[in-house]
Design an enzyme around this catalytic site. Structure first.
Site, short mmCIF file in Angstrom:
data_model
loop_
_atom_site.label_atom_id
_atom_site.label_comp_id
_atom_site.label_asym_id
_atom_site.label_seq_id
_atom_site.Cartn_x
_atom_site.Cartn_y
_atom_site.Cartn_z
N ASP A 135 -8.06 -9.24 5.06
CA ASP A 135 -9.23 -9.18 5.94
C ASP A 135 -9.75 -7.78 6.13
O ASP A 135 -9.06 -6.79 5.88
CB ASP A 135 -8.87 -9.72 7.32
CG ASP A 135 -8.00 -8.73 8.11
OD1 ASP A 135 -6.96 -8.29 7.56
OD2 ASP A 135 -8.35 -8.38 9.24
N ASP A 166 0.88 -1.18 0.00
CA ASP A 166 0.00 0.00 0.00
C ASP A 166 0.91 1.23 0.00
O ASP A 166 1.38 1.66 -1.05
CB ASP A 166 -0.88 -0.12 1.25
CG ASP A 166 -1.91 0.98 1.39
OD1 ASP A 166 -2.08 1.77 0.47
OD2 ASP A 166 -2.56 1.06 2.45
#
Ligand code: 5GP
Length: 182
Positions: free
Chosen positions: A165, A109
């Site tokens: 998740d 990210d």
């Protein structure tokens, strides 16, 4: 082909991004590329827990050659936001000096996690380091990291599935789902 169903996890709705078939085909390609690159080198795969465990388990099985596998647990995310600091929750038990390392990450990210971890590994004098990530968000990049193999580049939106998740849920989805707008 995409899975057609949206999924709801807790308070959020996610729309399909990559189907199980598309994911599996891409992971096999990465396994083949690593097999060619590391022929005869007996690499040590290092899977970053928790998110990369599904990707790592498929990737190592498409790697045709001798290898070892180790795990570290690093954590920087809470909910859908990075906390900005990294904790090592579980360390690596394998000797790293002189080894060819293949670091397996779920998603790059900002790049903070991989930047931090690759620097840590460098200090232990491995023979080489190769970084592999299942997903990458190029628009979110804020730290300089060299990633050698990328499964898919994606938009800067929160995703779940294939090990990733939301608040602990969604890791078992075989495809990848992206947070719906609004
Ligand atoms: P970075 O340090 O590159 O900013 O973030 C890397 C870690 O943040 C990943 O290993 C993953 O655990 C988490 N992360 C970043 N983006 C996402 C995302 O879209 N979905 C999920 N589930 N986790 C993410």
């Amino acid at each position: 082909m995409q899975p057609d169903e949206t999924v709801t996890i807790l308070d959020l709705t996610f729309t399909p991004l990559f189907s199980e078939q598309k994911v599996q085909a891409r992971v096999r390609e990465l396994g083949t590329a690593l097999t060619d690159r590391f022929a005869g080198q007996k690499p040590l795969f290092i899977s970053i827990l928790s998110g990369a465990f599904v990707f790592a388990s498929d990737l190592i099985r498409s790697f045709k050659g001798d290898c070892e596998v180790g795990f570290v647990k690093l954590s920087s995310y809470k909910g859908t936001q990075s906390t900005g600091s990294i904790q090592t929750v579980m360390g690596l038990e394998k000797e790293i000096a002189g080894r060819h390392l293949i670091v397996v990450e779920d998603i790059v990210d900002t790049g903070r996690t991989l930047h931090y971890f690759l620097n840590l590994l460098e200090q232990q004098r491995p023979a080489s380091i190769c970084a592999v990530t299942f997903l990458r968000k190029p628009e979110a990049a804020a730290f300089p990291v060299q990633v050698d193999f990328v499964g898919f580049d994606i938009e800067d939106k929160f995703v779940v599935g294939y090990g990733l998740d939301y608040e602990g849920w969604g890791r078992n989805l075989p495809g990848v789902y992206q947070l719906s707008a609004g």
